[in-house]
Scaffold this motif. Structure first.
Motif, short mmCIF file in Angstrom:
data_model
loop_
_atom_site.label_atom_id
_atom_site.label_comp_id
_atom_site.label_asym_id
_atom_site.label_seq_id
_atom_site.Cartn_x
_atom_site.Cartn_y
_atom_site.Cartn_z
N HIS A 144 -24.18 81.40 62.26
CA HIS A 144 -25.32 81.50 62.18
C HIS A 144 -26.19 80.58 62.95
CE1 HIS A 144 -29.31 81.36 59.82
NE2 HIS A 144 -29.38 82.83 60.04
N LEU A 145 -25.85 79.23 62.87
CA LEU A 145 -26.56 78.35 63.30
C LEU A 145 -26.58 78.66 65.19
CD1 LEU A 145 -25.29 75.23 61.64
CD2 LEU A 145 -27.62 75.98 61.73
N VAL A 146 -25.48 79.15 65.50
CA VAL A 146 -25.45 79.45 67.12
C VAL A 146 -26.33 80.59 67.29
CG1 VAL A 146 -23.98 80.41 68.90
CG2 VAL A 146 -23.25 78.33 67.45
N SER A 147 -26.27 81.67 66.66
CA SER A 147 -26.99 82.83 66.66
C SER A 147 -28.48 82.31 66.63
CB SER A 147 -26.79 83.92 65.69
OG SER A 147 -27.48 83.47 64.50
N VAL A 148 -29.15 81.44 65.97
CA VAL A 148 -30.51 81.20 65.93
C VAL A 148 -30.77 80.22 67.00
CG1 VAL A 148 -32.09 79.71 64.47
CG2 VAL A 148 -30.48 81.12 63.29
N ILE A 149 -29.96 79.33 67.68
CA ILE A 149 -30.26 78.61 68.66
C ILE A 149 -30.30 79.36 70.22
CG2 ILE A 149 -29.59 76.61 70.01
CD1 ILE A 149 -28.63 75.39 67.35
N ASP A 150 -28.95 80.11 70.14
CA ASP A 150 -28.81 80.81 71.28
C ASP A 150 -27.63 82.02 71.19
OD1 ASP A 150 -28.49 81.99 73.83
OD2 ASP A 150 -27.86 80.05 74.90
N ARG A 151 -27.85 83.30 70.81
CA ARG A 151 -26.95 84.00 70.34
C ARG A 151 -26.25 84.67 71.66
NH1 ARG A 151 -31.13 88.50 67.94
NH2 ARG A 151 -31.44 86.64 67.01
N THR A 152 -26.47 84.23 72.80
CA THR A 152 -25.72 84.54 73.98
C THR A 152 -24.66 83.31 74.38
OG1 THR A 152 -27.22 83.07 75.59
CG2 THR A 152 -27.69 85.55 75.14
N THR A 153 -24.62 82.46 73.32
CA THR A 153 -23.30 81.37 73.52
C THR A 153 -22.03 82.21 73.40
OG1 THR A 153 -24.79 79.72 72.35
CG2 THR A 153 -22.40 79.33 72.42
N PRO A 154 -21.25 81.82 74.26
CA PRO A 154 -19.89 82.18 74.35
C PRO A 154 -19.19 81.84 72.98
CG PRO A 154 -20.12 81.24 76.31
CD PRO A 154 -21.35 80.97 75.57
N VAL A 155 -18.72 83.26 72.46
CA VAL A 155 -17.93 82.81 71.14
C VAL A 155 -16.52 83.24 71.43
CG1 VAL A 155 -17.68 83.63 68.74
CG2 VAL A 155 -19.90 83.23 69.73
N VAL A 156 -15.39 82.62 71.21
CA VAL A 156 -14.05 82.88 71.40
C VAL A 156 -13.13 82.93 70.11
CG1 VAL A 156 -11.85 81.90 72.19
CG2 VAL A 156 -14.11 81.44 73.74
N PHE A 157 -12.78 84.23 69.96
CA PHE A 157 -12.03 84.60 68.82
C PHE A 157 -10.60 84.86 69.09
CE2 PHE A 157 -10.90 88.48 65.78
CZ PHE A 157 -10.67 87.59 64.80
N ILE A 158 -9.81 84.12 68.46
CA ILE A 158 -8.38 84.22 68.74
C ILE A 158 -7.69 85.30 67.85
CG2 ILE A 158 -6.05 83.25 69.18
CD1 ILE A 158 -7.64 80.42 69.40
N ASP A 159 -7.30 86.53 68.16
CA ASP A 159 -6.65 87.35 67.43
C ASP A 159 -5.18 87.32 67.81
OD1 ASP A 159 -5.67 89.69 66.20
OD2 ASP A 159 -6.52 91.22 67.32
N THR A 160 -4.72 86.57 66.72
CA THR A 160 -3.32 86.32 66.67
C THR A 160 -2.31 87.65 66.51
OG1 THR A 160 -2.88 85.75 64.21
CG2 THR A 160 -3.45 83.98 65.80
N GLU A 161 -2.96 88.61 66.10
CA GLU A 161 -2.33 90.18 65.66
C GLU A 161 -1.36 89.98 64.70
OE1 GLU A 161 -1.86 92.27 69.56
OE2 GLU A 161 -1.08 90.44 70.09
N MET A 162 -1.84 88.74 63.76
CA MET A 162 -1.20 88.58 62.57
C MET A 162 -2.26 88.24 61.47
SD MET A 162 2.53 86.75 63.04
CE MET A 162 4.01 87.69 63.79
N LEU A 163 -3.53 88.25 61.77
CA LEU A 163 -4.72 88.21 60.89
C LEU A 163 -4.82 89.29 59.66
CD1 LEU A 163 -7.29 87.24 63.53
CD2 LEU A 163 -6.02 85.82 62.14
N PHE A 164 -5.42 88.98 58.78
CA PHE A 164 -5.60 89.80 57.60
C PHE A 164 -6.67 90.92 58.18
CE2 PHE A 164 -4.64 86.13 55.09
CZ PHE A 164 -3.89 86.41 54.09
N ALA A 165 -6.43 92.18 57.57
CA ALA A 165 -7.30 93.31 58.15
C ALA A 165 -8.59 92.91 57.73
CB ALA A 165 -6.78 94.60 57.53
#
Length: 244
Positions: free
Chosen positions: A54-75
């Motif tokens: 949320h803080l990032v979205s307020v300052i600059d929502r174009t900031t690169p966000v890296v999400f690692i999908d380990t393919e073992m995450l909860f649905a």
């Protein structure tokens, strides 16, 4: 201070300058100051991730966000990631996974986590993350001092192997600060929090936490493991300080 200066020198200067500042000032600086360089937010979209997102979205929502999908995450985590991306209008989310070649070679039947959690974290999280971060000069984490003893002296800015800067805007926040921020901004909670998961990782390695337990007690329960535990130094996998 130019990017050509050593990482440690820049980290020391940044920590001295922002020692008495709050999370928002630290984050704004990280995202806008040329001496920090190209910066990405790495988010697990876990129990407390919504605050930093949320803080990032307020300052600059174009900031690169890296999400690692380990393919073992909860649905629930995957659904929450989609919900927050849309709700916060994050426009630059990168979903990272281990390569198919690496999985076929090191974990062809998906059971590596059952007998070598460090190797599984390396395959599915640490190495994909390091590959993704090779394009950045700095990255933002949600790490906080209160989370465990190993983080008790956490600074806003850290030197990551003299390669890049690690930024911890929420280093001094506690659980009450996070809960208050989420309530004040009416932010959606991860659905597993209400089911006893205050810290959420991969499904096979995360269990509910009983009242009175450390919030991270459910991560790698009944082991000595507190973090992913594997890092990359000079291109080599390092376990407990020893190059592998």
């Amino acid at each position: 201070m130019p990017l050509s200066d050593p990482v440690q020198k820049r980290v020391e200067a940044l920590n001295a300058r922002y020692k008495h500042h709050g999370a928002t000032a630290v984050l704004e600086h990280a995202l806008k100051d040329a001496e920090v360089g190209k910066t990405a937010l790495v988010s697990s979209f876990g129990a407390e991730s919504v605050v930093l997102l949320h803080l990032v979205s307020v300052i600059d929502r174009t900031t690169p966000v890296v999400f690692i999908d380990t393919e073992m995450l909860f649905a629930e985590t995957l659904a929450y990631q989609q919900e927050l991306t849309e709700r916060l209008h994050l426009s630059n989310v990168h979903i990272i996974r281990a390569s198919e070649e690496a999985k076929k070679l090191e974990d062809p039947d998906g059971t590596l986590h059952q007998f070598n959690t460090d190797a599984c974290c390396a395959l599915r999280k640490t190495i994909p993350l390091q590959n993704a971060l090779s394009h950045y000069d700095a990255w933002i984490t949600g790490r906080k001092r209160y989370q465990s003893g190993t983080r008790a002296a956490l600074d806003f800015f850290e030197n990551e192997d003299d390669i890049r800067i690690k930024i911890n805007p929420l280093a001094h926040w506690n659980s009450s600060d996070l809960q208050d921020y989420m309530a004040e901004n009416r932010l959606p909670r991860h659905p597993l929090v209400a089911k006893g998961y205050p810290s959420i990782g991969c499904a096979p390695c995360t269990t509910p936490v009983a009242e009175g337990e450390d919030p991270r007690a459910g991560r790698w329960r009944n082991t000595q493991k507190e973090e992913c535990g594997i890092h990359i130094v000079d291109g080599k996998v390092v376990r407990n300080g020893q190059a592998a």
